[in-house]
Design a protein around this motif. Structure first.
Motif, PDB file in Angstrom:
ATOM      1  N   PRO A  42      -2.110  23.592  -2.454  1.00 17.49           N
ATOM      2  CA  PRO A  42      -3.289  23.864  -3.295  1.00 17.49           C
ATOM      3  C   PRO A  42      -3.056  23.518  -4.774  1.00 17.49           C
ATOM      4  N   GLU A  43      -1.828  23.650  -5.223  1.00 14.53           N
ATOM      5  CA  GLU A  43      -1.521  23.354  -6.626  1.00 14.53           C
ATOM      6  C   GLU A  43      -1.695  21.867  -6.954  1.00 14.53           C
ATOM      7  N   MET A  44      -1.668  21.021  -5.933  1.00 13.82           N
ATOM      8  CA  MET A  44      -1.807  19.573  -6.118  1.00 13.82           C
ATOM      9  C   MET A  44      -3.269  19.124  -6.141  1.00 13.82           C
ATOM     10  N   GLU A  45      -4.174  20.024  -5.819  1.00 14.71           N
ATOM     11  CA  GLU A  45      -5.589  19.682  -5.720  1.00 14.71           C
ATOM     12  C   GLU A  45      -6.142  18.959  -6.965  1.00 14.71           C
ATOM     13  N   PRO A  46      -5.783  19.352  -8.185  1.00 23.52           N
ATOM     14  CA  PRO A  46      -6.359  18.663  -9.351  1.00 23.52           C
ATOM     15  C   PRO A  46      -6.036  17.165  -9.430  1.00 23.52           C
ATOM     16  N   ILE A  47      -4.943  16.732  -8.817  1.00 22.41           N
ATOM     17  CA  ILE A  47      -4.588  15.311  -8.919  1.00 22.41           C
ATOM     18  C   ILE A  47      -4.749  14.545  -7.608  1.00 22.41           C
ATOM     19  N   ASN A  48      -5.125  15.240  -6.524  1.00 24.00           N
ATOM     20  CA  ASN A  48      -5.206  14.584  -5.219  1.00 24.00           C
ATOM     21  C   ASN A  48      -6.229  13.451  -5.166  1.00 24.00           C
ATOM     22  N   ASP A  49      -7.338  13.567  -5.893  1.00 24.53           N
ATOM     23  CA  ASP A  49      -8.322  12.485  -5.835  1.00 24.53           C
ATOM     24  C   ASP A  49      -7.900  11.278  -6.671  1.00 24.53           C
ATOM     25  N   ALA A  50      -7.061  11.495  -7.683  1.00 21.19           N
ATOM     26  CA  ALA A  50      -6.638  10.410  -8.569  1.00 21.19           C
ATOM     27  C   ALA A  50      -5.367   9.720  -8.105  1.00 21.19           C
ATOM     28  N   ILE A  51      -4.496  10.446  -7.389  1.00 20.60           N
ATOM     29  CA  ILE A  51      -3.193   9.905  -6.988  1.00 20.60           C
ATOM     30  C   ILE A  51      -3.025  10.085  -5.480  1.00 20.60           C
ATOM     31  N   PRO A  52      -2.846   8.980  -4.741  1.00 17.88           N
ATOM     32  CA  PRO A  52      -2.673   9.112  -3.291  1.00 17.88           C
ATOM     33  C   PRO A  52      -1.307   9.698  -2.958  1.00 17.88           C
ATOM     34  N   SER A  53      -1.220  10.398  -1.830  1.00 16.32           N
ATOM     35  CA  SER A  53       0.083  10.951  -1.425  1.00 16.32           C
ATOM     36  C   SER A  53       1.047   9.825  -1.045  1.00 16.32           C
ATOM     37  N   GLY A  61     -10.368   1.987  -6.182  1.00 19.03           N
ATOM     38  CA  GLY A  61     -10.817   2.903  -7.233  1.00 19.03           C
ATOM     39  C   GLY A  61      -9.650   3.608  -7.919  1.00 19.03           C
ATOM     40  N   GLN A  62      -8.649   4.008  -7.147  1.00 18.74           N
ATOM     41  CA  GLN A  62      -7.471   4.672  -7.726  1.00 18.74           C
ATOM     42  C   GLN A  62      -6.643   3.696  -8.558  1.00 18.74           C
ATOM     43  N   LEU A  63      -6.596   2.441  -8.134  1.00 20.27           N
ATOM     44  CA  LEU A  63      -5.837   1.444  -8.891  1.00 20.27           C
ATOM     45  C   LEU A  63      -6.558   1.025 -10.179  1.00 20.27           C
ATOM     46  N   ALA A  64      -7.866   1.170 -10.206  1.00 17.65           N
ATOM     47  CA  ALA A  64      -8.652   0.759 -11.384  1.00 17.65           C
ATOM     48  C   ALA A  64      -9.027   1.936 -12.286  1.00 17.65           C
ATOM     49  N   ASP A  65      -8.578   3.135 -11.935  1.00 14.74           N
ATOM     50  CA  ASP A  65      -8.952   4.349 -12.671  1.00 14.74           C
ATOM     51  C   ASP A  65      -8.441   4.308 -14.111  1.00 14.74           C
ATOM     52  N   LYS A  66      -9.355   4.356 -15.078  1.00 11.24           N
ATOM     53  CA  LYS A  66      -9.003   4.287 -16.509  1.00 11.24           C
ATOM     54  C   LYS A  66      -8.797   5.675 -17.126  1.00 11.24           C
ATOM     55  N   ARG A  67      -8.975   6.722 -16.337  1.00 13.28           N
ATOM     56  CA  ARG A  67      -8.824   8.081 -16.871  1.00 13.28           C
ATOM     57  C   ARG A  67      -7.368   8.417 -17.114  1.00 13.28           C
ATOM     58  N   LYS A  68      -7.184   9.347 -18.048  1.00 10.36           N
ATOM     59  CA  LYS A  68      -5.874   9.941 -18.283  1.00 10.36           C
ATOM     60  C   LYS A  68      -5.968  11.396 -17.833  1.00 10.36           C
ATOM     61  N   ASP A 112      12.878   6.386 -10.718  1.00 11.55           N
ATOM     62  CA  ASP A 112      11.871   5.526 -11.354  1.00 11.55           C
ATOM     63  C   ASP A 112      10.492   6.160 -11.312  1.00 11.55           C
ATOM     64  N   THR A 113      10.180   6.841 -10.219  1.00 11.56           N
ATOM     65  CA  THR A 113       8.887   7.509 -10.097  1.00 11.56           C
ATOM     66  C   THR A 113       8.797   8.699 -11.054  1.00 11.56           C
ATOM     67  N   PHE A 130      -0.632   4.091 -13.487  1.00 12.88           N
ATOM     68  CA  PHE A 130       0.378   4.872 -12.753  1.00 12.88           C
ATOM     69  C   PHE A 130       0.389   4.466 -11.285  1.00 12.88           C
ATOM     70  N   ASN A 131      -0.789   4.438 -10.646  1.00 14.83           N
ATOM     71  CA  ASN A 131      -0.875   4.111  -9.220  1.00 14.83           C
ATOM     72  C   ASN A 131      -0.404   2.686  -8.943  1.00 14.83           C
ATOM     73  N   SER A 132      -0.749   1.750  -9.824  1.00 19.30           N
ATOM     74  CA  SER A 132      -0.329   0.353  -9.640  1.00 19.30           C
ATOM     75  C   SER A 132       1.184   0.224  -9.737  1.00 19.30           C
ATOM     76  N   GLU A 133       1.764   0.818 -10.748  1.00 20.09           N
ATOM     77  CA  GLU A 133       3.211   0.726 -10.944  1.00 20.09           C
ATOM     78  C   GLU A 133       3.957   1.479  -9.844  1.00 20.09           C
ATOM     79  N   ARG A 134       3.427   2.611  -9.437  1.00 24.65           N
ATOM     80  CA  ARG A 134       4.054   3.385  -8.357  1.00 24.65           C
ATOM     81  C   ARG A 134       4.028   2.605  -7.046  1.00 24.65           C
ATOM     82  N   ALA A 135       2.918   1.930  -6.782  1.00 25.41           N
ATOM     83  CA  ALA A 135       2.823   1.108  -5.561  1.00 25.41           C
ATOM     84  C   ALA A 135       3.811  -0.054  -5.630  1.00 25.41           C
ATOM     85  N   ARG A 136       3.939  -0.670  -6.792  1.00 26.22           N
ATOM     86  CA  ARG A 136       4.882  -1.777  -6.949  1.00 26.22           C
ATOM     87  C   ARG A 136       6.309  -1.293  -6.715  1.00 26.22           C
ATOM     88  N   LEU A 137       6.663  -0.152  -7.304  1.00 23.85           N
ATOM     89  CA  LEU A 137       8.004   0.413  -7.116  1.00 23.85           C
ATOM     90  C   LEU A 137       8.269   0.751  -5.651  1.00 23.85           C
TER      91      LEU A 137
END
Length: 196
Positions: A42-53, A61-68, A112-113, A130-137
Motif C-alpha cells: 500500500p505504501e507504493m500506491e502513490p508511485i504505482n501509476d507512474a513507475i511500473p514494477s 505514457g510512463q516513458l513520456a511522463d513529464k511530471r516530477k 545503478d537503479t 527515470f522510466n526510460s533510463e531504468r528500462a535501458r539499465l
C-alpha cells in the motif's frame, strides 16, 4: 550389458536435470511472488501509476511522463529500499544458487537503479526520464547476465564432457589390464581358443 550400464548414468543425469529444472522454476516463481508482493504494498500506491514494477514493461505514457514526483510520491521513494528489500534478497539468493555468473550484474543494476531513484527524488529527472533510463539499465543488465550465465553453463558442460571422456579412458585402461582367461580346445589339427 555394458551398453546398459553406460546408459544408466546418462539416464540418471537426464532425470536429475529435469528435477533440477523443475525446482529452479518453482524457486523462480516464488521469487516473482515475493517481488510482486513488494511492489503491491500500500505504501507504493502513490508511485504505482507512474513507475511500473517491471522496468521493461513501461507503457508509452510512463516513458513520456513529464511530471516530477510530488511530496506524497517522494515519501514513498525515500523508503523504496525498505519496500524492495524482500524482493532484492530473494533475487540475490536465487541468483547465487541458480545463476552465479549473473549475480554481479544484478548487484550493479541495483546500485545503478538506486542512483536513478536518488535523481528522481531530488527532481533531477522526470518520471519519463527515470522510466526510460531504468528500462535501458535493466535491458543492458539482462543481456550481460544472460551472456555471462550462458558462458558459465557452456564451460560447465565442456568440463562435464571432458570428465566423461576421462572416465571412459580410465575404463578402457582398466579393461586393457584386466586378467583374461583363455580356454583352448584342440580338434585334430585345429585349435580353437576363447578368451574372456
Amino acid at each position: 550389458m555394458i551398453k546398459i550400464l553406460l546408459l544408466m548414468p546418462a539416464l540418471a543425469l537426464v532425470g536429475c536435470a529435469h528435477q533440477a529444472r523443475q525446482q529452479a522454476l518453482e524457486e523462480q516463481a516464488w521469487v516473482n511472488t515475493v517481488c510482486e508482493a513488494s511492489s503491491q504494498r500500500p505504501e507504493m500506491e502513490p508511485i504505482n501509476d507512474a513507475i511500473p514494477s517491471n522496468a521493461l514493461k513501461a507503457t508509452i505514457g510512463q516513458l513520456a511522463d513529464k511530471r516530477k514526483p510530488n511530496a506524497l510520491q517522494k515519501s514513498a521513494i525515500v523508503r523504496i529500499d525498505e519496500y524492495h528489500e524482500p524482493c532484492r534478497a530473494a533475487t540475490e539468493d536465487y541468483l547465487q544458487r541458480r545463476a552465479p555468473a549473473a549475480a554481479p550484474m544484478y548487484a550493479k543494476l541495483i546500485q545503478d537503479t538506486k542512483l536513478l531513484w536518488a535523481q528522481l527524488l531530488s527532481d533531477e529527472l522526470t518520471f519519463g526520464q527515470f522510466n526510460s533510463e531504468r528500462a535501458r539499465l535493466a535491458s543492458s543488465a539482462q543481456a550481460e547476465a544472460e551472456a555471462a550465465e550462458s558462458s558459465r553453463i557452456h564451460q560447465a558442460q565442456q568440463l562435464q564432457a571432458q570428465q566423461y571422456q576421462n572416465y571412459l579412458q580410465v575404463q578402457r585402461n582398466m579393461n586393457a589390464y584386466r586378467p583374461k582367461t583363455t580356454n583352448c580346445y584342440q580338434y585334430g589339427n585345429n585349435v580353437q581358443c576363447t578368451q574372456y
